[in-house]
Design an enzyme around this catalytic site. Structure first.
Site, short mmCIF file in Angstrom:
data_model
loop_
_atom_site.label_atom_id
_atom_site.label_comp_id
_atom_site.label_asym_id
_atom_site.label_seq_id
_atom_site.Cartn_x
_atom_site.Cartn_y
_atom_site.Cartn_z
N LYS A 42 -60.14 121.29 -3.36
CA LYS A 42 -59.89 119.98 -3.94
C LYS A 42 -60.61 119.85 -5.30
CE LYS A 42 -59.79 118.03 0.76
NZ LYS A 42 -60.31 116.95 1.62
N TYR A 97 -50.69 113.98 2.21
CA TYR A 97 -51.50 113.27 3.20
C TYR A 97 -50.70 112.21 3.98
CZ TYR A 97 -56.01 115.34 1.85
OH TYR A 97 -57.07 116.19 1.65
N PHE A 141 -58.81 104.75 4.01
CA PHE A 141 -59.22 105.58 2.87
C PHE A 141 -58.05 106.31 2.19
CE2 PHE A 141 -59.87 108.00 6.83
CZ PHE A 141 -59.09 109.13 6.59
N ARG A 165 -59.98 127.03 9.68
CA ARG A 165 -60.64 125.75 9.95
C ARG A 165 -62.10 125.96 10.36
NH1 ARG A 165 -58.02 120.79 9.10
NH2 ARG A 165 -58.92 119.97 11.03
N THR A 211 -64.75 118.13 9.38
CA THR A 211 -64.30 117.26 8.28
C THR A 211 -65.48 116.59 7.56
OG1 THR A 211 -62.32 116.80 9.57
CG2 THR A 211 -62.78 115.31 7.73
N ARG A 224 -68.07 123.75 4.26
CA ARG A 224 -68.52 122.36 4.06
C ARG A 224 -69.99 122.20 4.44
NH1 ARG A 224 -63.11 119.85 6.78
NH2 ARG A 224 -61.84 119.56 4.90
N ASN A 283 -65.39 116.61 0.38
CA ASN A 283 -65.63 117.77 1.25
C ASN A 283 -64.96 119.05 0.77
OD1 ASN A 283 -63.04 117.15 1.99
ND2 ASN A 283 -63.47 116.76 4.14
N HIS A 337 -59.43 121.80 1.79
CA HIS A 337 -58.47 121.41 2.82
C HIS A 337 -57.90 122.66 3.48
CE1 HIS A 337 -54.88 119.77 4.77
NE2 HIS A 337 -54.25 120.80 4.25
N GLU A 356 -46.87 122.33 4.87
CA GLU A 356 -47.71 122.28 3.66
C GLU A 356 -47.40 123.44 2.72
OE1 GLU A 356 -51.39 119.72 5.64
OE2 GLU A 356 -51.70 121.85 5.28
P1 RTP Z 1 -58.30 118.26 5.50
O1 RTP Z 1 -56.96 117.77 6.02
O2 RTP Z 1 -58.58 117.84 4.08
O3 RTP Z 1 -58.59 119.70 5.77
O4 RTP Z 1 -59.37 117.49 6.33
P2 RTP Z 1 -59.41 117.33 7.89
O5 RTP Z 1 -58.14 117.75 8.54
O6 RTP Z 1 -60.68 118.00 8.30
O7 RTP Z 1 -59.56 115.76 8.02
P3 RTP Z 1 -58.45 114.58 8.09
O8 RTP Z 1 -58.86 113.67 9.18
O9 RTP Z 1 -57.07 115.12 8.07
O10 RTP Z 1 -58.75 113.83 6.73
C1 RTP Z 1 -58.26 114.34 5.54
C2 RTP Z 1 -59.25 114.12 4.46
O11 RTP Z 1 -59.45 112.73 4.25
C3 RTP Z 1 -60.76 112.51 3.77
N1 RTP Z 1 -61.42 111.55 4.64
N2 RTP Z 1 -62.11 110.54 4.17
N3 RTP Z 1 -63.81 108.13 6.22
C4 RTP Z 1 -63.40 108.68 5.11
O12 RTP Z 1 -63.67 108.25 4.02
C5 RTP Z 1 -62.57 109.88 5.22
N4 RTP Z 1 -62.17 110.45 6.33
C6 RTP Z 1 -61.44 111.53 5.96
C7 RTP Z 1 -61.49 113.83 3.80
O13 RTP Z 1 -61.45 114.36 2.49
C8 RTP Z 1 -60.64 114.66 4.73
O14 RTP Z 1 -60.78 116.03 4.42
#
Ligand code: RTP
Length: 155
Positions: A16, A56, A64, A92, A98, A109, A119, A122, A133
């Site tokens: 990112k 997303y 968010f 992962r 996350t 991370r 973070n 992705h 994707e």
């Molecule tokens: P990613 O898709 O980026 O690999 O992340 P992930 O699956 O581990 O997490 P996901 O729940 O899909 O969330 C995607 C991205 O959203 C941002 N996020 N911000 N509370 C918050 O402010 C919040 N929660 C999630 C993070 O950048 C996360 O990677």
């Protein structure tokens, strides 16, 4: 075991804008490379806000979502496709939880990030998401097809 006989899977990994700006590209690529995974596509792009919303779309109800899409489209993102046995799940694992406060040390991370909104990376969370994707970010002709030395020796 012959590499070509294995069931190889592909995953979408993106560094990112915060990861790119912090100079973490080589550090992150190195971890996937050293593990033995094969890079099949890579490009540096600034996604539009609309594109970020597509990427997303699963999170569109989350509070968010808007901030997240603004952030993803705020600067260059390094988009990649990595291939290898178990690369979706293990990718992962390399990335870590996350929320970087909950990511184990030794993960990308855990070692390199502090807060969930920054973070740095992705990774696709399953086979279906990986396929979608990869199709969203890359044209078929951008995906290379070659045998790497990793495949000759790591399997
Ligand atoms: P990613 O898709 O980026 O690999 O992340 P992930 O699956 O581990 O997490 P996901 O729940 O899909 O969330 C995607 C991205 O959203 C941002 N996020 N911000 N509370 C918050 O402010 C919040 N929660 C999630 C993070 O950048 C996360 O990677």
């Amino acid at each position: 075991q012959e590499a070509h006989a294995l069931q190889m899977e592909r995953t979408f990994i993106a560094i990112k804008p915060d990861g790119v700006q912090r100079g973490l590209i080589s550090e992150i690529i190195e971890r996937f490379e050293r593990k033995g995974f094969k890079l099949v596509a890579i490009k540096l792009v600034v996604p539009s806000k609309t594109f970020a919303q597509k990427h997303y779309h699963d999170l569109k109800e989350r509070p968010f979502f808007n901030g997240l899409c603004n952030f993803l489209s705020s600067g260059p993102v390094l988009a990649m496709v990595w291939e290898g046995e178990g690369v979706i799940t293990y990718g992962r694992k390399l990335i870590g939880a996350t929320d970087p406060q909950k990511s184990e040390p030794g993960t990308i991370r855990g070692d390199l990030a502090i807060v969930v909104g920054r973070n740095i990376i992705h990774g696709s969370d399953g086979p279906e998401t990986a396929k979608n994707e990869i199709n969203l970010w890359f044209k078929p002709e951008e995906l290379t097809n070659y045998t790497s030395n990793q495949e000759k020796w790591a399997y």
